[in-house]
Design a protein around this motif. Structure first.
Motif, mmCIF file in Angstrom:
data_model
loop_
_atom_site.group_PDB
_atom_site.id
_atom_site.type_symbol
_atom_site.label_atom_id
_atom_site.label_comp_id
_atom_site.label_asym_id
_atom_site.label_seq_id
_atom_site.Cartn_x
_atom_site.Cartn_y
_atom_site.Cartn_z
ATOM 1 N N VAL A 1 16.475 37.737 28.705
ATOM 2 C CA VAL A 1 17.808 37.292 29.225
ATOM 3 C C VAL A 1 16.911 37.610 31.057
ATOM 4 C CG1 VAL A 1 20.096 38.046 29.380
ATOM 5 C CG2 VAL A 1 19.519 38.080 27.660
ATOM 6 N N GLU A 2 17.469 36.245 30.776
ATOM 7 C CA GLU A 2 16.904 36.505 32.528
ATOM 8 C C GLU A 2 18.357 37.378 33.289
ATOM 9 O OE1 GLU A 2 14.648 35.409 34.473
ATOM 10 O OE2 GLU A 2 13.744 33.719 33.270
ATOM 11 N N PRO A 3 17.425 38.124 34.759
ATOM 12 C CA PRO A 3 18.451 38.975 34.460
ATOM 13 C C PRO A 3 19.992 38.550 35.659
ATOM 14 C CG PRO A 3 16.053 39.916 35.218
ATOM 15 C CD PRO A 3 16.677 38.503 34.314
ATOM 16 N N ASP A 4 19.916 37.053 36.573
ATOM 17 C CA ASP A 4 20.889 36.360 36.572
ATOM 18 C C ASP A 4 22.124 35.688 35.543
ATOM 19 O OD1 ASP A 4 19.576 36.672 39.278
ATOM 20 O OD2 ASP A 4 19.166 34.726 39.341
ATOM 21 N N ALA A 5 21.178 35.385 34.448
ATOM 22 C CA ALA A 5 22.065 35.374 33.020
ATOM 23 C C ALA A 5 22.978 36.448 32.846
ATOM 24 C CB ALA A 5 21.816 34.872 32.608
ATOM 25 N N PHE A 6 22.229 37.754 32.918
ATOM 26 C CA PHE A 6 22.693 39.146 32.586
ATOM 27 C C PHE A 6 24.144 39.883 33.022
ATOM 28 C CE2 PHE A 6 21.062 43.279 30.013
ATOM 29 C CZ PHE A 6 22.271 43.470 30.011
ATOM 30 N N VAL A 7 23.121 39.436 34.549
ATOM 31 C CA VAL A 7 24.799 39.934 35.792
ATOM 32 C C VAL A 7 26.144 38.853 35.990
ATOM 33 C CG1 VAL A 7 25.248 40.374 38.188
ATOM 34 C CG2 VAL A 7 23.109 41.034 37.092
ATOM 35 N N GLU A 8 25.805 37.505 35.487
ATOM 36 C CA GLU A 8 26.846 36.832 35.557
ATOM 37 C C GLU A 8 27.359 37.187 34.375
ATOM 38 O OE1 GLU A 8 25.151 32.620 36.252
ATOM 39 O OE2 GLU A 8 26.773 31.990 34.275
ATOM 40 N N TYR B 1 12.211 45.979 23.134
ATOM 41 C CA TYR B 1 11.054 45.742 22.184
ATOM 42 C C TYR B 1 10.375 44.776 21.518
ATOM 43 C CZ TYR B 1 13.196 43.195 18.128
ATOM 44 O OH TYR B 1 13.930 42.661 16.562
ATOM 45 N N LEU B 2 10.657 43.741 21.399
ATOM 46 C CA LEU B 2 10.099 42.698 20.924
ATOM 47 C C LEU B 2 9.237 41.688 22.123
ATOM 48 C CD1 LEU B 2 9.851 40.466 18.278
ATOM 49 C CD2 LEU B 2 11.868 38.852 19.212
ATOM 50 N N SER B 3 9.783 41.359 23.306
ATOM 51 C CA SER B 3 9.340 40.760 24.384
ATOM 52 C C SER B 3 8.657 41.603 25.285
ATOM 53 C CB SER B 3 9.978 39.797 24.894
ATOM 54 O OG SER B 3 11.023 40.244 25.941
ATOM 55 N N GLY B 4 8.997 42.734 25.716
ATOM 56 C CA GLY B 4 8.500 43.618 26.473
ATOM 57 C C GLY B 4 8.313 43.070 27.496
ATOM 58 N N HIS B 5 9.813 42.765 27.891
ATOM 59 C CA HIS B 5 10.194 42.041 29.407
ATOM 60 C C HIS B 5 11.374 43.418 30.016
ATOM 61 C CE1 HIS B 5 13.616 40.580 31.604
ATOM 62 N NE2 HIS B 5 12.755 40.310 32.373
ATOM 63 N N LEU B 6 11.332 44.220 30.983
ATOM 64 C CA LEU B 6 11.698 45.322 31.499
ATOM 65 C C LEU B 6 12.958 44.878 32.596
ATOM 66 C CD1 LEU B 6 11.959 47.853 33.012
ATOM 67 C CD2 LEU B 6 9.864 47.640 34.415
ATOM 68 N N CYS C 1 1.689 33.530 25.746
ATOM 69 C CA CYS C 1 2.016 34.901 26.246
ATOM 70 C C CYS C 1 3.945 34.530 26.557
ATOM 71 C CB CYS C 1 1.377 35.870 26.474
ATOM 72 S SG CYS C 1 1.596 37.222 27.955
ATOM 73 N N ILE C 2 4.614 35.784 25.562
ATOM 74 C CA ILE C 2 6.431 35.285 25.862
ATOM 75 C C ILE C 2 6.471 36.983 26.938
ATOM 76 C CG2 ILE C 2 6.385 34.343 23.691
ATOM 77 C CD1 ILE C 2 8.253 36.780 23.140
ATOM 78 N N THR C 3 5.802 38.007 27.130
ATOM 79 C CA THR C 3 5.855 38.689 28.162
ATOM 80 C C THR C 3 6.162 38.632 29.742
ATOM 81 O OG1 THR C 3 5.141 40.370 26.347
ATOM 82 C CG2 THR C 3 5.847 41.145 28.999
ATOM 83 N N PRO C 4 6.881 38.549 29.909
ATOM 84 C CA PRO C 4 7.197 37.988 31.295
ATOM 85 C C PRO C 4 5.713 38.411 32.726
ATOM 86 C CG PRO C 4 9.098 38.779 30.900
ATOM 87 C CD PRO C 4 8.141 38.568 30.108
ATOM 88 N N LEU C 5 5.337 37.603 33.400
ATOM 89 C CA LEU C 5 3.783 38.727 33.995
ATOM 90 C C LEU C 5 4.008 38.521 35.272
ATOM 91 C CD1 LEU C 5 1.575 34.767 32.738
ATOM 92 C CD2 LEU C 5 2.090 37.063 31.607
ATOM 93 N N ASP C 6 5.300 39.001 35.651
ATOM 94 C CA ASP C 6 5.382 39.497 37.615
ATOM 95 C C ASP C 6 5.117 41.474 37.066
ATOM 96 O OD1 ASP C 6 6.959 41.121 38.797
ATOM 97 O OD2 ASP C 6 8.439 39.981 39.468
ATOM 98 N N GLN D 1 3.247 46.723 26.893
ATOM 99 C CA GLN D 1 3.389 45.660 25.661
ATOM 100 C C GLN D 1 2.973 44.340 26.122
ATOM 101 O OE1 GLN D 1 6.571 46.217 23.109
ATOM 102 N NE2 GLN D 1 6.565 44.125 22.883
ATOM 103 N N LEU D 2 1.972 43.624 25.430
ATOM 104 C CA LEU D 2 1.967 42.025 25.860
ATOM 105 C C LEU D 2 2.403 41.693 24.198
ATOM 106 C CD1 LEU D 2 -0.796 41.343 27.278
ATOM 107 C CD2 LEU D 2 1.124 41.452 27.463
ATOM 108 N N SER D 3 3.254 40.578 24.165
ATOM 109 C CA SER D 3 3.915 39.747 23.053
ATOM 110 C C SER D 3 3.485 38.282 22.921
ATOM 111 C CB SER D 3 5.658 39.763 22.532
ATOM 112 O OG SER D 3 6.304 40.954 22.760
ATOM 113 N N PHE D 4 2.381 37.955 21.899
ATOM 114 C CA PHE D 4 2.576 36.949 22.026
ATOM 115 C C PHE D 4 3.072 35.621 20.571
ATOM 116 C CE2 PHE D 4 -1.386 39.474 23.391
ATOM 117 C CZ PHE D 4 -1.481 38.248 24.586
#
Ligand SMILES: Cc1ncc(COP(=O)(O)O)c(C=O)c1O
Length: 393
Positions: free
Chosen positions: A134-141, A160-165, A318-323, A330-333
């Motif tokens: 979920v992109e932060p912009d979309a979350f805030v919206e 837990y699935l993508s490792g996205h912070l 890799c589906i984990t955002p790289l920034d 965690q890296l999720s593939f």
């Protein structure tokens, strides 16, 4: 065979000194019996207190805002019972997907428990089609769209699935602008990413201790409650004697006077033996500045990703955002169709000396914990994946 343990996002490994610490407590119990509450080397009466400064540092809070108790989902229920305050049209809870099933169950059942209808009062915001986060912009919206119908936002700090912070401060700010409270599941965040709950004005949070904290299977969990609370909770505390103020607890009176801060949320006495591993594991985090751990974790991730990119393994992405600010260890593939998947893949990796795990749908998860993983682990993973994928094993 040397093993590379890349499963710290699921269950951290046994810390060397844990066994001796448990033996010590068993010895104290055997020698002293009830006397251990006052006289064991770490008196059981205040057994978890010394751990709070380290935990507070890991989550970016004051020691009085954190406490060790129960397990994650129990703590989530305890805090929702206190902070979910459906009133008039303000009754919705917003969560992000993919959400860990237990969180969704807890949130839905709390809505129903308060006489609400989860199919109307639970808002789930998921990734755009074909995406994983979920992109932060979309979350805030989505938060602003829910506006004054929103009672609470519950966010998985590191997914837990993508490792996205997720950017917790930004989400908390948007939530507060709508007059609601913002809580966070830190199961995959604590001990993994730099957190600053006070700066970010998160209202409450829960975590488990068996992942990046290495507290052992089913280890006692923890919680954070911001102080002072931004809203006076209309619901009374859920009372129990261990949340009663320490100085008068053993006067055994009938009335409840909560202990200051997060300790006031406890209901039962501390499970000493399941807290013991944390006395061995948490001091490891005091040895290194967190920034140093982050730096090592980033070099392991960079190494792994650049090696995999060079090898161009078909069907692996890799589906984990790289920034670096948007992930932890965690890296999720994603593994494409017609490739080794699920249990067979995990077994094949284990045969190459790599312990990883699998989550449906078709996600391989690995984590590089800077306290115990190194470049040889990254290389073993890369070579294992190359062998398995190329041979279609
Ligand atoms: C993100 C997340 N939330 C909740 C839980 C459930 O934790 P517990 O069984 O300790 O309540 C887990 C367990 O792995 C998790 O990963």
């Amino acid at each position: 065979m040397t093993l590379s343990y890349l499963c710290g996002h699921s269950l951290g490994p046994l810390v060397r000194s844990t066994r001796a610490r448990i033996e010590e407590e068993l010895g104290a119990w055997g020698r002293m019996g009830i006397g251990g509450y006052g006289k064991s080397p770490l008196p059981w009466m205040r057994y978890a207190h010394d751990l709070r400064p380290t935990l507070a540092r890991l989550v970016g809070a004051r020691a009085d805002e954190v406490a060790i108790m129960n397990s994650l989902t129990v703590n989530l229920h305890m805090l929702l019972a206190r902070f979910y305050q459906p009133q008039g049209r303000r009754r919705k809870i917003l969560i992000d997907a993919p959400v860990f099933p237990s969180d969704r169950m807890a949130v839905s059942s709390q809505i129903a428990w308060r006489g609400g209808d989860p199919s109307a009062d639970l808002i789930v915001i998921g990734p755009r089609p074909g995406e994983w986060i979920v992109e932060p912009d979309a979350f805030v919206e989505a938060i602003h769209r829910a506006g004054d119908t929103l009672a609470l936002v519950w966010v998985g700090g590191v997914n837990y699935l993508s490792g996205h912070l997720q950017p917790l401060g930004r989400l908390a700010r948007a939530t507060h602008e709508c007059g609601a409270l913002c809580g966070a599941d830190l199961a995959h965040a604590i001990g993994n990413v730099a957190l600053d709950l006070d700066r970010d004005e998160i209202d409450f949070a829960v975590w488990c201790s068996y992942k990046y904290l290495n507290g052992g299977p089913g280890a006692v969990g923890g919680l954070f409650v911001r102080s002072p609370s931004p809203k006076e909770a209309p619901h009374p505390a859920l009372e129990g004697w261990w949340g009663h103020e320490e100085t008068t607890r053993f006067l055994m009176g009938p009335d409840f006077r909560p202990e200051e801060g997060a300790l006031g949320f406890a209901v039962s006495n501390v499970p000493v033996l399941s807290t013991t591993p944390l006395h061995a594991a948490l001091p490891l985090f005091d040895r290194y500045p967190f920034a140093q751990l982050v730096e090592k974790r980033e070099s392991l991730i960079d190494y792994t990703l650049s090696r995999l990119m060079d090898l161009e393994l078909p069907g692996l992405s890799c589906i984990t955002p790289l920034d670096p600010g948007a992930h932890g260890a965690q890296l999720s593939f994603m593994i494409g169709p017609n490739r080794p998947r699920g249990e067979p893949l995990i077994r094949a990796l284990a045969a190459c000396g790599v312990i990883a795990d699998w989550r449906e749908p078709h996600i391989l998860r690995v984590a590089f914990h800077p306290l115990y993983n190194g470049f040889q682990d990254a290389e073993r993973l890369v070579q294992g994946l190359a062998r398995i994928i190329r041979s279609g094993q």
